[in-house]
Scaffold this motif. Structure first.
Motif, short mmCIF file in Angstrom:
data_model
loop_
_atom_site.label_atom_id
_atom_site.label_comp_id
_atom_site.label_asym_id
_atom_site.label_seq_id
_atom_site.Cartn_x
_atom_site.Cartn_y
_atom_site.Cartn_z
N ARG A 258 0.83 -1.21 0.00
CA ARG A 258 0.00 0.00 0.00
C ARG A 258 0.86 1.26 0.00
NH1 ARG A 258 -4.83 -1.33 4.39
NH2 ARG A 258 -5.75 -3.11 3.26
N TRP A 259 0.22 2.34 -0.45
CA TRP A 259 0.85 3.65 -0.46
C TRP A 259 0.06 4.57 0.48
CZ3 TRP A 259 5.15 4.78 -3.63
CH2 TRP A 259 5.50 3.76 -4.52
N ALA A 260 0.78 5.41 1.21
CA ALA A 260 0.12 6.30 2.15
C ALA A 260 0.83 7.64 2.17
CB ALA A 260 0.11 5.69 3.55
N THR A 261 0.04 8.70 2.31
CA THR A 261 0.62 10.04 2.46
C THR A 261 0.89 10.30 3.93
OG1 THR A 261 -1.59 11.05 2.58
CG2 THR A 261 -0.53 10.94 0.42
N ARG A 262 1.98 10.97 4.20
CA ARG A 262 2.36 11.31 5.57
C ARG A 262 2.14 12.80 5.78
NH1 ARG A 262 3.03 7.56 9.60
NH2 ARG A 262 3.65 5.57 8.66
N ASP A 263 0.93 13.15 6.16
CA ASP A 263 0.58 14.55 6.33
C ASP A 263 1.14 15.10 7.64
OD1 ASP A 263 -0.76 14.53 3.98
OD2 ASP A 263 -2.78 14.39 4.83
N ALA A 264 1.69 16.30 7.56
CA ALA A 264 2.19 17.01 8.75
C ALA A 264 1.99 18.50 8.48
CB ALA A 264 3.65 16.69 9.02
N ASP A 265 0.95 19.06 9.05
CA ASP A 265 0.58 20.44 8.72
C ASP A 265 1.61 21.43 9.25
OD1 ASP A 265 -1.70 19.52 7.52
OD2 ASP A 265 -2.92 19.67 9.34
N GLY A 266 1.80 22.49 8.49
CA GLY A 266 2.70 23.57 8.88
C GLY A 266 2.58 24.72 7.90
N PRO A 267 2.71 25.97 8.34
CA PRO A 267 2.56 27.12 7.44
C PRO A 267 3.77 27.30 6.52
CG PRO A 267 3.20 27.86 9.62
CD PRO A 267 3.00 26.38 9.72
N LEU A 268 3.58 28.09 5.48
CA LEU A 268 4.67 28.44 4.57
C LEU A 268 5.78 29.15 5.33
CD1 LEU A 268 2.51 29.92 1.68
CD2 LEU A 268 3.62 27.71 1.65
N LEU A 269 7.01 28.93 4.92
CA LEU A 269 8.13 29.63 5.55
C LEU A 269 8.13 31.09 5.12
CD1 LEU A 269 11.22 27.22 5.33
CD2 LEU A 269 9.57 27.52 7.17
N GLY A 270 8.37 31.96 6.08
CA GLY A 270 8.50 33.38 5.79
C GLY A 270 7.25 34.20 5.99
N LEU A 271 6.14 33.57 6.36
CA LEU A 271 4.88 34.31 6.49
C LEU A 271 4.47 34.54 7.94
CD1 LEU A 271 2.71 32.71 3.66
CD2 LEU A 271 4.23 34.68 3.55
N VAL A 272 4.85 33.65 8.85
CA VAL A 272 4.42 33.72 10.25
C VAL A 272 5.65 33.90 11.13
CG1 VAL A 272 3.15 32.54 12.09
CG2 VAL A 272 2.47 32.22 9.69
N GLU A 273 5.50 34.71 12.16
CA GLU A 273 6.64 35.01 13.03
C GLU A 273 7.05 33.80 13.86
OE1 GLU A 273 9.74 37.05 14.50
OE2 GLU A 273 8.33 37.86 13.02
N THR A 274 6.08 33.16 14.51
CA THR A 274 6.38 32.00 15.36
C THR A 274 5.48 30.83 14.95
OG1 THR A 274 4.84 32.83 17.03
CG2 THR A 274 7.19 33.38 17.30
N PRO A 275 5.80 30.15 13.89
CA PRO A 275 4.94 29.07 13.41
C PRO A 275 5.11 27.80 14.25
CG PRO A 275 6.87 29.22 12.04
CD PRO A 275 6.98 30.34 13.03
N GLU A 276 4.14 26.93 14.14
CA GLU A 276 4.20 25.61 14.77
C GLU A 276 4.13 24.56 13.67
OE1 GLU A 276 1.23 25.14 17.70
OE2 GLU A 276 1.98 26.76 19.00
N PHE A 277 5.01 23.60 13.73
CA PHE A 277 5.08 22.56 12.72
C PHE A 277 4.81 21.21 13.38
CE2 PHE A 277 7.97 25.96 11.40
CZ PHE A 277 7.46 26.25 10.13
N GLN A 278 3.79 20.54 12.88
CA GLN A 278 3.45 19.23 13.40
C GLN A 278 4.43 18.19 12.86
OE1 GLN A 278 -0.63 18.33 12.58
NE2 GLN A 278 -1.42 20.17 13.63
N VAL A 279 4.51 17.08 13.55
CA VAL A 279 5.41 16.01 13.15
C VAL A 279 4.59 14.75 12.88
CG1 VAL A 279 5.84 15.35 15.55
CG2 VAL A 279 7.45 14.66 13.75
N ASN A 280 4.96 14.02 11.86
CA ASN A 280 4.34 12.74 11.54
C ASN A 280 5.42 11.68 11.65
OD1 ASN A 280 3.16 10.45 10.14
ND2 ASN A 280 1.64 11.89 9.32
N LYS A 281 5.24 10.76 12.57
CA LYS A 281 6.25 9.73 12.83
C LYS A 281 5.87 8.42 12.14
CE LYS A 281 7.61 11.58 17.36
NZ LYS A 281 9.02 11.85 17.03
#
Length: 383
Positions: A258-281
């Motif tokens: 099977r094939w699966a996408t590993r989604d990990a939401d996060g904003p574009l670089l350079g647009l937000v001062e203090t972004p939060e980036f989720q991790v997909n393990k």
């Protein structure tokens, strides 16, 4: 004769007065010979010192040489019979001089002359290419990367940086800078050096926040970047995926097929001062593979990212039997969008540590290959 000629050119580049004197003497000599032997030395030969001057002179001396060439060329023609095309020659020489001066002025703004500007661009392109080379991995692992710029340009807005921490951890970041081709190439070159310096130095979870901070410091107008960053433990196969406005990574599970996408939401670089980036393990078991790619591989004006991702997985499905050997280059060639930069990274954990590369695939045209049904992608999100 080759070595003395190269030595003379280098000496002329270093000594501007010597180069100017030699070119003026050449201009006067050509004019005199053109007057004495017009059948053997045409006045059009005055273009030669102009072209040479564009290679070795700075802008102001080149202007003086151009003026002398125009004056002597006009005089040489005026001294001949009236039947010659005097006005046409002067116009042609003037246009050639303008082209040479325009190129010299652009190079003078960079502080370089002659072909040094082109040499610098070639070196910068080679640096960008070298930074995208993946490190040598231990037995049992294979990693490939391929990039194709829009319109066949040398520079691309997509680039890859990679680093290892010791012998157990591999970090790879695939970056897509806003714009495409040469327009984005200069920003990509700057960011590749900065991101390459961060990768493998800052903690894994701090890479994207640090990259975002650096990008915001540039104060670019309406410029941003998307990134997919993965850290793989080469001993256990465990990996962390983080994205910043980038298409999700795709994982192939060899056990289930099977094939699966590993989604990990996060904003574009350079647009937000203090972004939060989720991790997909996740974990790469023997035979599994992980695909990182840019939007140029899956998105077109007539196809959204979801359908494009399914298409990418369908093409990659054909390469499973060959242990994904050469998969990166083949996928970029087959499905990379011609109007956008395309890049892909394939990380494959081979079934056996001593597994040899399979025999080369046949070069049968695509229309004659047996097509497998497009696999269904499932989405894996971190709880």
């Amino acid at each position: 004769m080759g070595r003395p000629a190269r030595s003379l050119v280098r000496r002329a580049r270093k000594s501007h007065p010597l180069a100017m004197f030699a070119l003026l003497a050449l201009t006067v000599t050509i004019s005199a010979f053109s007057l004495a032997w017009p059948a053997w030395v045409p006045t059009a030969a005055l273009v030669i010192p102009l072209m040479l001057g564009g290679l070795v002179l700075k802008f102001k001396p080149l202007m003086a040489l151009t003026f002398v060439s125009l004056v002597l060329g006009s005089y040489a023609l005026a001294a001949r019979s009236a039947g010659l095309q005097q006005i046409g020659f002067v116009v042609t020489l003037g246009v050639a001089a303008w082209i040479v001066l325009a190129g010299a002025k652009v190079r003078s703004r960079l502080g370089v002359k002659g072909t040094r500007g082109e040499s610098m661009l070639i070196e910068l392109r080679d640096i960008l290419t070298a930074q995208g080379e993946l490190p040598r991995l231990p037995a049992g692992w294979r990693a490939e990367a391929a990039i194709r710029s829009a319109g066949g340009a040398t520079f691309s807005g997509d680039f890859v940086v990679a680093a290892t921490r010791g012998e157990d951890l591999l970090e790879v970041a695939l970056v897509d800078v806003s714009g495409k081709g040469i327009d984005a190439g200069t920003r990509a070159l700057l960011l590749s050096g900065a991101f390459g310096g961060l990768l493998g130095v800052v903690p894994v979870e701090e890479f994207l926040p640090s990259a975002n901070h650096y990008l915001r410091r540039q104060d670019w107008d309406d410029d941003f970047a998307t990134v997919v960053h993965v850290a793989v433990n080469l001993r256990t196969g465990d990996f962390d995926v983080r994205t910043a406005g980038h298409p999700p990574a795709i994982q192939f599970d060899a056990w289930s097929g099977r094939w699966a996408t590993r989604d990990a939401d996060g904003p574009l670089l350079g647009l937000v001062e203090t972004p939060e980036f989720q991790v997909n393990k996740g974990q790469l078991k023997q035979g599994d593979a992980l695909f990182l790619y840019s939007d140029g591989m899956v998105e077109t004006p007539l196809r959204d990212i979801g359908r494009g991702t399914d298409r990418l997985a369908g093409h990659a499905e054909r390469l499973v039997g060959h242990s994904f050997q050469g998969a990166a280059a083949e996928l970029v060639h087959e499905i990379g969008g011609p109007g956008d930069d395309s890049a892909i990274v394939v990380i494959h954990r081979m079934t056996h540590a001593t597994e040899a590369d399979p025999a080369p695939r046949p070069t049968t045209p695509n229309l004659l290959r047996r097509r497998r049904p497009t696999p269904t992608l499932r989405t894996v999100r971190q709880a």
